[in-house]
Write a protein that holds these residues in place. Structure first.
Motif, PDB file in Angstrom:
ATOM      1  N   CYS A   1     -18.399 -48.974  17.016  1.00  0.00           N
ATOM      2  CA  CYS A   1     -18.271 -47.996  15.929  1.00  0.00           C
ATOM      3  C   CYS A   1     -17.897 -46.627  16.477  1.00  0.00           C
ATOM      4  O   CYS A   1     -17.090 -45.907  15.870  1.00  0.00           O
ATOM      5  CB  CYS A   1     -19.589 -47.907  15.149  1.00  0.00           C
TER       6      CYS A   1
ATOM      7  N   GLY B   1     -21.997 -46.958  11.837  1.00  0.00           N
ATOM      8  CA  GLY B   1     -20.798 -46.780  11.018  1.00  0.00           C
ATOM      9  C   GLY B   1     -20.627 -45.346  10.548  1.00  0.00           C
ATOM     10  O   GLY B   1     -19.505 -44.894  10.304  1.00  0.00           O
TER      11      GLY B   1
ATOM     12  N   THR C   1     -14.895 -47.638   9.391  1.00  0.00           N
ATOM     13  CA  THR C   1     -15.533 -47.992  10.659  1.00  0.00           C
ATOM     14  C   THR C   1     -16.521 -49.135  10.459  1.00  0.00           C
ATOM     15  O   THR C   1     -16.522 -50.119  11.211  1.00  0.00           O
ATOM     16  CB  THR C   1     -16.265 -46.764  11.242  1.00  0.00           C
TER      17      THR C   1
END
Length: 434
Positions: free
Chosen positions: A106, A149, A119
């Motif tokens: 990420c 994320g 992401t």
């Protein structure tokens, strides 16, 4: 009419408009237009026209659709598979093993995407099935992905930092520099937590996998070279002073197209889908920014921001007390609005208070993004929670419980940048002084 009553009525009007489910931008325009027509003698129509044109005619905002397009192209490429294959051999000896791939993956994709949801979706599409197949604890796998994320908002090129920079007239290049160290710190906090959890919960970890020879690990690392080259090309050109953020965004699109073509994922369909996805997202953000700019001007005519800043100043709040109050405010607001809407809705009202407290606006941008990151994993409107709900089929509140430890780590990150402002300011100050 008393300005405090006016502010209350406008706030109620905004909440009522948002509660109807209409677009955020439409709500912004409606409230601003009502304020101009009822409270101000200036002609609403010409003010609306000039404000929308001024908000749209910004060279800095040109980077926005380009970075979004770059992320859309890479979302449809094999980037996540290459990153998993390149990172996983090096993680097998760490406590927590392949759970760290979620975090680092990420972090890397955030440096070429700028979007939190993109992401989470890109890395999760590859990592969650792999981790489940290998017997990793599902709660921790989903939790690491939900928390990591959010790095797409902080690590440059961050779309939300571009929006904040345009709204506050701050240097986007400096904001990008300021996001690097806090982003790396957040990665380390997440990895440290996963390592400690793995050591304390060995029964929830799968059996150790066969150790991969060093040469094979080096060979696997070759699959990281394309994405590293993309990061160097985009972010490196900004930091080296070779390109502005807008020029770097154009370079990023070209490199993303080249990377997608080399990997065999670029075709007419994927190109059209990426272009249309970037167009829709860019138009949505531009519409919100135009509405926010009109609301800002309308509030300026009414005098509410000045009165509010003066009232805050009369309370004699310390900067720390102000930040605690703002953190609670942003987290609550983030439970109902997406991050970009939170930034553009509050900028005109919050900035006078921030300047009154003597806070650096570059530093405040990083603080704001960290708080908005927290809102990405708070129900009922946490975008990362929606993405993971779609991937796993779990209830959004169950996904939020899995992400709770990472929410608490973000609070710790905010405490650290408040205690050590240099985490956000050292890099831009050092780069500019050189």
């Amino acid at each position: 009419m008393d300005l405090s009553l006016v502010a209350l009525l406008l706030g109620i009007g905004m909440l009522a408009a948002l509660a109807t489910g209409i677009w955020v931008a439409v709500a912004l325009f409606a409230v601003a237009l009502a304020a101009m027509m009822v409270l101000v003698s200036a002609p609403a129509g010409p003010v609306l026209a000039t404000t929308v044109w001024g908000a749209s005619n910004s060279w800095d905002l040109t980077a926005l659709p380009m970075f979004i397009w770059m992320g859309e192209i890479l979302f449809r490429s094999r980037l996540s598979e290459d990153m998993f294959a390149g990172l996983s051999p090096w993680m097998r000896n760490l406590p927590g093993r392949l759970l760290h791939v979620n975090i680092l993956g990420c972090g890397i994709f955030a440096a070429v995407s700028g979007s939190s949801a993109a992401t989470t979706a890109t890395i999760g599409r590859m990592s969650l099935p792999e981790l489940k197949q290998r017997g990793y604890d599902e709660r921790m796998a989903i939790g690491t992905l939900a928390g990591s994320g959010t790095l797409g908002l902080l690590i440059p090129p961050s779309i939300i930092l571009i929006v904040y920079g345009a709204a506050t007239e701050q240097s986007i290049a400096r904001l990008f520099m300021a996001g690097v160290l806090p982003g790396a710190m957040l990665c380390l906090l997440f990895m440290g937590y996963v390592a400690i959890w793995a050591l304390l919960n060995k029964d929830k970890m799968p059996a150790k996998e066969e150790v991969i020879p060093f040469i094979e690990r080096l060979l696997a690392t070759r699959r990281l070279f394309p994405v590293i080259g993309l990061i160097v090309g985009v972010i490196g050109s900004i930091y080296a002073g070779l390109a502005s953020p807008t020029e770097a965004a154009a370079i990023g699109v070209m490199l993303a197209l080249l990377l997608s073509w080399v990997s065999g994922t670029l075709n007419r369909k994927s190109f059209a889908e990426a272009l249309m996805g970037a167009t829709r997202t860019s138009c949505m953000i531009a519409f919100i920014l135009a509405g926010a700019a009109f609301l800002t001007v309308a509030m300026g005519y009414t005098g509410i921001p000045r009165e509010l800043a003066a009232w805050i100043g009369s309370l004699n709040l310390s900067p720390y007390a102000l930040l605690i109050a703002l953190t609670l405010f942003f987290v609550v607001l983030g439970c109902f609005l997406d991050g970009i809407s939170v930034v553009v809705l509050t900028t005109s009202v919050i900035l006078p208070m921030v300047e009154q407290a003597g806070l650096d606006l570059i530093w405040f941008g990083i603080y704001l993004v960290l708080v908005v990151e927290m809102s990405q994993i708070t129900p009922p409107v946490g975008f990362n929670l929606f993405v993971l709900q779609g991937m796993t089929g779990y209830n959004i509140f169950k996904v939020a419980r899995m992400a709770l430890p990472f929410f608490l780590l973000m609070i710790l990150a905010i405490v650290l940048i408040v205690a050590f402002p240099g985490l956000a300011l050292w890099l831009p100050q050092t780069m500019l002084s050189n």
